[in-house]
Design a protein around this motif. Sequence first.
Motif, PDB file in Angstrom:
ATOM      1  N   THR A 119      21.836   8.349 -38.716  1.00  0.00           N
ATOM      2  CA  THR A 119      22.651   8.524 -39.922  1.00  0.00           C
ATOM      3  C   THR A 119      21.817   9.018 -41.095  1.00  0.00           C
ATOM      4  O   THR A 119      22.315   9.750 -41.946  1.00  0.00           O
ATOM      5  N   GLN A 120      20.540   8.667 -41.144  1.00  0.00           N
ATOM      6  CA  GLN A 120      19.682   9.100 -42.242  1.00  0.00           C
ATOM      7  C   GLN A 120      19.118  10.503 -42.037  1.00  0.00           C
ATOM      8  O   GLN A 120      18.807  11.186 -43.003  1.00  0.00           O
ATOM      9  N   ILE A 121      18.954  10.937 -40.782  1.00  0.00           N
ATOM     10  CA  ILE A 121      18.291  12.216 -40.543  1.00  0.00           C
ATOM     11  C   ILE A 121      19.244  13.349 -40.169  1.00  0.00           C
ATOM     12  O   ILE A 121      18.836  14.498 -40.095  1.00  0.00           O
ATOM     13  N   ARG A 122      20.509  13.044 -39.955  1.00  0.00           N
ATOM     14  CA  ARG A 122      21.447  14.086 -39.514  1.00  0.00           C
ATOM     15  C   ARG A 122      21.503  15.244 -40.489  1.00  0.00           C
ATOM     16  O   ARG A 122      21.654  16.398 -40.100  1.00  0.00           O
ATOM     17  N   GLN A 123      21.304  14.991 -41.757  1.00  0.00           N
ATOM     18  CA  GLN A 123      21.369  16.053 -42.767  1.00  0.00           C
ATOM     19  C   GLN A 123      20.328  17.157 -42.540  1.00  0.00           C
ATOM     20  O   GLN A 123      20.478  18.263 -43.039  1.00  0.00           O
ATOM     21  N   TYR A 124      19.283  16.867 -41.783  1.00  0.00           N
ATOM     22  CA  TYR A 124      18.235  17.859 -41.529  1.00  0.00           C
ATOM     23  C   TYR A 124      18.580  18.798 -40.370  1.00  0.00           C
ATOM     24  O   TYR A 124      17.830  19.723 -40.088  1.00  0.00           O
ATOM     25  N   PHE A 125      19.686  18.530 -39.700  1.00  0.00           N
ATOM     26  CA  PHE A 125      20.136  19.374 -38.598  1.00  0.00           C
ATOM     27  C   PHE A 125      21.298  20.224 -39.110  1.00  0.00           C
ATOM     28  O   PHE A 125      22.246  19.702 -39.669  1.00  0.00           O
ATOM     29  N   HIS A 126      21.202  21.508 -38.927  1.00  0.00           N
ATOM     30  CA  HIS A 126      22.191  22.431 -39.494  1.00  0.00           C
ATOM     31  C   HIS A 126      23.258  22.795 -38.467  1.00  0.00           C
ATOM     32  O   HIS A 126      23.508  23.959 -38.184  1.00  0.00           O
ATOM     33  N   ASP A 127      23.885  21.802 -37.912  1.00  0.00           N
ATOM     34  CA  ASP A 127      24.961  21.983 -36.954  1.00  0.00           C
ATOM     35  C   ASP A 127      26.114  21.106 -37.425  1.00  0.00           C
ATOM     36  O   ASP A 127      26.088  19.885 -37.270  1.00  0.00           O
ATOM     37  N   GLY A 128      27.101  21.730 -38.033  1.00  0.00           N
ATOM     38  CA  GLY A 128      28.221  20.999 -38.616  1.00  0.00           C
ATOM     39  C   GLY A 128      29.043  20.224 -37.604  1.00  0.00           C
ATOM     40  O   GLY A 128      29.810  19.340 -37.971  1.00  0.00           O
ATOM     41  N   ARG A 129      28.891  20.555 -36.321  1.00  0.00           N
ATOM     42  CA  ARG A 129      29.654  19.840 -35.296  1.00  0.00           C
ATOM     43  C   ARG A 129      28.996  18.520 -34.925  1.00  0.00           C
ATOM     44  O   ARG A 129      29.590  17.683 -34.264  1.00  0.00           O
ATOM     45  N   MET A 130      27.759  18.320 -35.333  1.00  0.00           N
ATOM     46  CA  MET A 130      27.007  17.122 -34.944  1.00  0.00           C
ATOM     47  C   MET A 130      27.475  15.912 -35.741  1.00  0.00           C
ATOM     48  O   MET A 130      27.671  15.992 -36.949  1.00  0.00           O
ATOM     49  N   THR A 131      27.630  14.817 -35.045  1.00  0.00           N
ATOM     50  CA  THR A 131      27.965  13.544 -35.694  1.00  0.00           C
ATOM     51  C   THR A 131      26.756  12.619 -35.593  1.00  0.00           C
ATOM     52  O   THR A 131      25.802  12.900 -34.857  1.00  0.00           O
ATOM     53  N   ASP A 132      26.816  11.533 -36.305  1.00  0.00           N
ATOM     54  CA  ASP A 132      25.736  10.544 -36.211  1.00  0.00           C
ATOM     55  C   ASP A 132      25.579  10.072 -34.766  1.00  0.00           C
ATOM     56  O   ASP A 132      24.469   9.951 -34.249  1.00  0.00           O
ATOM     57  N   THR A 133      26.695   9.842 -34.114  1.00  0.00           N
ATOM     58  CA  THR A 133      26.668   9.362 -32.728  1.00  0.00           C
ATOM     59  C   THR A 133      26.114  10.418 -31.782  1.00  0.00           C
ATOM     60  O   THR A 133      25.283  10.115 -30.926  1.00  0.00           O
ATOM     61  N   SER A 134      26.543  11.679 -31.944  1.00  0.00           N
ATOM     62  CA  SER A 134      26.051  12.719 -31.031  1.00  0.00           C
ATOM     63  C   SER A 134      24.561  12.963 -31.235  1.00  0.00           C
ATOM     64  O   SER A 134      23.833  13.217 -30.274  1.00  0.00           O
ATOM     65  N   LEU A 135      24.081  12.878 -32.473  1.00  0.00           N
ATOM     66  CA  LEU A 135      22.644  13.031 -32.722  1.00  0.00           C
ATOM     67  C   LEU A 135      21.878  11.885 -32.079  1.00  0.00           C
ATOM     68  O   LEU A 135      20.858  12.096 -31.416  1.00  0.00           O
TER      69      LEU A 135
END
Length: 130
Positions: free
Chosen positions: A99-115
């Motif tokens: 949840t804290q690092i998802r912002q660094y991935f530039h894939d709008g389809r990604m969720t906290d759970t999928s990451l």
Amino acid sequence: MTYAFEIDFLPVGDGEHCGDAIAMRWREGDMHRVLVYDGGTAEYGRKLAEHIGTYYGTDHIDYLVNSHPDNDHAAGLVHLVENLTVGEVWMHRPWEYSTQIRQYFHDGRMTDTSLRERLQKKMSAAYCLE
């Protein structure tokens, strides 16, 4: 002869893909302590376990450290946890911070759970070690 402190750098891998597994033993009073830092692949984990048994005379590791969760650093440690006794495991678990690092991935389809799931899969040996 017993030394107050021993450190062994054990080669893991070949060529460009080589590194070290580090095993240390030191004396605290009348007891020895053992620390292992990284373990290479599962194959090298077996060799590391043999080294600890042969040269340190034990099947116990007090501190097991995984410097970072790449499979070629963690898989050998999994072998140690499964085949020796281990006091403490120190490691980074990036899937716990999705949840804290998802912002660094530039894939709008990604969720906290999928990451979280992607990290667990990509770093499967470290996740297994956990």
